[in-house]
Write an enzyme that holds these catalytic residues in place. Structure first.
Site, PDB file in Angstrom:
ATOM      1  N   SER A 164      68.011  33.525  35.344  1.00 19.54           N
ATOM      2  CA  SER A 164      68.776  34.645  34.820  1.00 19.54           C
ATOM      3  C   SER A 164      69.622  35.221  35.959  1.00 19.54           C
ATOM      4  CB  SER A 164      67.832  35.701  34.234  1.00 19.54           C
ATOM      5  OG  SER A 164      68.570  36.770  33.683  1.00 19.54           O
ATOM      6  N   TYR A 203      78.707  37.935  30.123  1.00 19.01           N
ATOM      7  CA  TYR A 203      77.770  37.344  31.084  1.00 19.01           C
ATOM      8  C   TYR A 203      76.440  38.084  31.042  1.00 19.01           C
ATOM      9  CZ  TYR A 203      75.889  35.601  35.521  1.00 19.01           C
ATOM     10  OH  TYR A 203      75.093  35.013  36.487  1.00 19.01           O
ATOM     11  N   LYS A 258      72.653  36.598  30.228  1.00 12.55           N
ATOM     12  CA  LYS A 258      71.581  36.644  31.227  1.00 12.55           C
ATOM     13  C   LYS A 258      70.393  37.467  30.736  1.00 12.55           C
ATOM     14  CE  LYS A 258      72.778  33.786  32.921  1.00 12.55           C
ATOM     15  NZ  LYS A 258      72.184  32.555  33.507  1.00 12.55           N
TER      16      LYS A 258
END
Length: 212
Positions: free
Chosen positions: A44, A71, A75
């Protein structure tokens, strides 16, 4: 990371499709091959702090696209996936964790301009200085791999199972008033929420058309 807006071949928003859904399908299809005592380690990022997942609009069909928000969603999904996978497989001795490898200069940053990166580092270091902390240090590639190795084969399974790790330790929840841009240690509470993990699993199954 922070790609221009686009879609995968299957029609998913690029970062969510690549960083989460592809891994979700692959791992679940081969899950039965993981032996007792095995572990799943999802890579992550501290970038999960930019956003929680948005299960109502995962493909930015109604939400204005922001590269780092996308993003952050992907994650956060990596962490929530690890939590849900761990819950499903720990009964047979297989555990899962998510890790933040650190800030490493690799081709991951190819969509970011040098001027943006320079300004961003200055901003981060100013925030760290105001918090009484040392400047941000980039990691070498071996240093960046360390937490994955630690979580995968060194730390006790009961310590890392269903958790988010960084710098070779389990991260603590960081308060919501700490800005995502500060890049201090810690994990957002929404990224380790068990109910959100289950909701993401269900939504991911719906999106890929497979049940696991």
């Amino acid at each position: 990371m922070a790609t221009p807006f686009g879609h995968t071949a299957d029609g998913f928003e690029t970062q969510f499709g690549t960083n989460h859904l592809g891994h979700f399908v692959l791992v679940n299809r081969i899950a039965s091959l993981i032996r007792t005592g095995g572990r799943l380690i999802n890579v992550s990022s501290a970038g999960h702090r930019y956003s929680n997942v948005d299960l109502e609009d995962p493909n930015f069909e109604r939400t204005p696209y922001e590269p780092f928000v996308a993003y952050g969603r992907s994650k956060t999904a990596n962490i929530l996936f690890a939590i849900a996978f761990d819950k499903r497989h720990r009964g047979r001795g297989v555990r899962a964790a998510a890790v933040h490898p650190g800030v490493i200069r690799t081709e991951l940053i190819r969509h970011l301009s040098p001027s943006w990166l320079h300004a961003r580092m200055d901003q981060i270091n100013q925030q760290l200085q105001e918090a009484g902390k040392p400047p941000l240090q980039e990691k070498s590639i071996p240093q960046g791999a360390a937490t994955s190795v630690w979580a995968g084969v060194v730390a006790p399974a009961t310590e890392v199972g269903g958790r988010y790790c960084e710098n070779c330790h389990v991260a603590e929840i960081v308060p919501e008033d700490v800005p995502a841009s500060a890049m201090t240690e810690g994990v957002r509470a929404y990224a380790v929420d068990v109910k959100d993990a289950e909701a993401l699993w269900k939504k991911s199954e719906e999106m890929v058309g497979e049940s696991f």
